[in-house]
Design a protein around this motif. Structure first.
Motif, short mmCIF file in Angstrom:
data_model
loop_
_atom_site.label_atom_id
_atom_site.label_comp_id
_atom_site.label_asym_id
_atom_site.label_seq_id
_atom_site.Cartn_x
_atom_site.Cartn_y
_atom_site.Cartn_z
N GLU A 289 13.51 -88.51 14.50
CA GLU A 289 12.91 -88.86 15.78
C GLU A 289 11.48 -88.33 15.79
O GLU A 289 11.24 -87.17 15.46
N VAL A 290 10.54 -89.19 16.18
CA VAL A 290 9.12 -88.83 16.16
C VAL A 290 8.51 -89.14 17.52
O VAL A 290 8.78 -90.18 18.12
N PHE A 291 7.69 -88.22 18.02
CA PHE A 291 6.93 -88.46 19.25
C PHE A 291 5.47 -88.21 18.96
O PHE A 291 5.10 -87.71 17.90
N CYS A 292 4.63 -88.56 19.91
CA CYS A 292 3.18 -88.39 19.74
C CYS A 292 2.71 -87.20 20.56
O CYS A 292 2.85 -87.18 21.78
N ASN A 293 2.17 -86.23 19.87
CA ASN A 293 1.63 -85.04 20.51
C ASN A 293 0.12 -85.18 20.52
O ASN A 293 -0.52 -84.94 19.50
N ALA A 294 -0.42 -85.59 21.66
CA ALA A 294 -1.86 -85.80 21.80
C ALA A 294 -2.40 -86.75 20.72
O ALA A 294 -3.45 -86.52 20.14
N GLY A 295 -1.62 -87.80 20.45
CA GLY A 295 -2.07 -88.83 19.51
C GLY A 295 -1.67 -88.62 18.07
O GLY A 295 -1.97 -89.46 17.23
N VAL A 296 -0.99 -87.53 17.76
CA VAL A 296 -0.60 -87.23 16.39
C VAL A 296 0.92 -87.36 16.25
O VAL A 296 1.66 -86.70 16.98
N PRO A 297 1.40 -88.21 15.32
CA PRO A 297 2.85 -88.31 15.12
C PRO A 297 3.43 -86.96 14.74
O PRO A 297 2.95 -86.29 13.82
N THR A 298 4.47 -86.55 15.47
CA THR A 298 5.09 -85.24 15.29
C THR A 298 6.60 -85.40 15.25
O THR A 298 7.17 -86.06 16.12
N VAL A 299 7.24 -84.82 14.26
CA VAL A 299 8.69 -84.90 14.15
C VAL A 299 9.32 -84.06 15.26
O VAL A 299 9.04 -82.86 15.37
N ALA A 300 10.15 -84.70 16.07
CA ALA A 300 10.87 -83.99 17.13
C ALA A 300 12.16 -83.41 16.58
O ALA A 300 12.53 -82.29 16.90
N GLU A 301 12.84 -84.20 15.73
CA GLU A 301 14.14 -83.76 15.23
C GLU A 301 14.54 -84.58 14.02
O GLU A 301 14.27 -85.77 13.96
N ILE A 302 15.17 -83.93 13.07
CA ILE A 302 15.81 -84.62 11.95
C ILE A 302 17.27 -84.19 11.98
O ILE A 302 17.57 -83.01 11.84
N GLU A 303 18.14 -85.16 12.21
CA GLU A 303 19.57 -84.87 12.32
C GLU A 303 20.29 -85.40 11.09
O GLU A 303 20.24 -86.59 10.80
N ARG A 304 20.99 -84.52 10.39
CA ARG A 304 21.70 -84.88 9.17
C ARG A 304 23.20 -84.84 9.44
O ARG A 304 23.70 -83.87 10.00
N LYS A 305 23.89 -85.92 9.02
CA LYS A 305 25.34 -85.99 9.22
C LYS A 305 26.01 -86.46 7.94
O LYS A 305 25.42 -87.21 7.16
#
Length: 155
Positions: free
Chosen positions: A130-146
């Motif tokens: 999951e990626v969101f934009c932090n002040a215009g910069v792509p930032t990983v919010a979470e990587i979930e491994r199953k």
């Protein structure tokens, strides 16, 4: 036998029970009020996760997405391959998934949205990024491994 002692013990037990009941009712009331007043922010209106940057990011929901506007594109890489994400301010676009050899893309969110995600699988393993934009910069919010249980485990 002294009846005052028995009545005193009984009154103490009833008093504790009433105090516990009142404390539980107060806690439930506070919880309901908190969810009611903060509901949008904890029901998926924005990116959630344990990333400190998410909690510190200021969201500007009024900024419109402009496909011609200035943007930053990044490839989030891991063992699954890559996920190309583009940001314009706080708006995220899932451009394309690039699965590594042996991995397939189950789905990915194209946006525009406040966050985008992609799900990759390889055998019984899956990874959701999951990626969101932090002040215009792509930032990983979470990587979930199953890992799915094997057929022998489900028996």
């Amino acid at each position: 036998m002294d009846t005052r002692t028995e009545h005193g013990d009984w009154r103490r037990v009833v008093g504790y029970a009433l105090a516990w009941g009142l404390a539980a009712a107060l806690a439930v009331t506070i919880g309901v009020l908190a969810v009611t007043s903060l509901g949008d922010s904890i029901r998926g209106r924005g990116p959630l996760g344990s990333n400190e940057l998410i909690r510190n990011a200021e969201q500007d929901d009024d900024a419109p997405y402009d496909p011609q506007g200035e943007s930053i594109r990044t490839v989030v890489r891991d063992e699954f391959g890559g996920f190309v994400v583009e940001c314009q301010g706080f708006t995220a676009i899932g451009v394309e998934p690039r699965p590594a050899r042996g991995w397939t893309t189950v789905s990915y969110e194209t946006g525009p949205d406040d966050d985008v995600d992609a799900i990759f699988t390889s055998g019984a393993r899956s990874i959701e990024v999951e990626v969101f934009c932090n002040a215009g910069v792509p930032t990983v919010a979470e990587i979930e491994r199953k890992t799915l249980p094997s057929q022998a485990d489900t028996g």
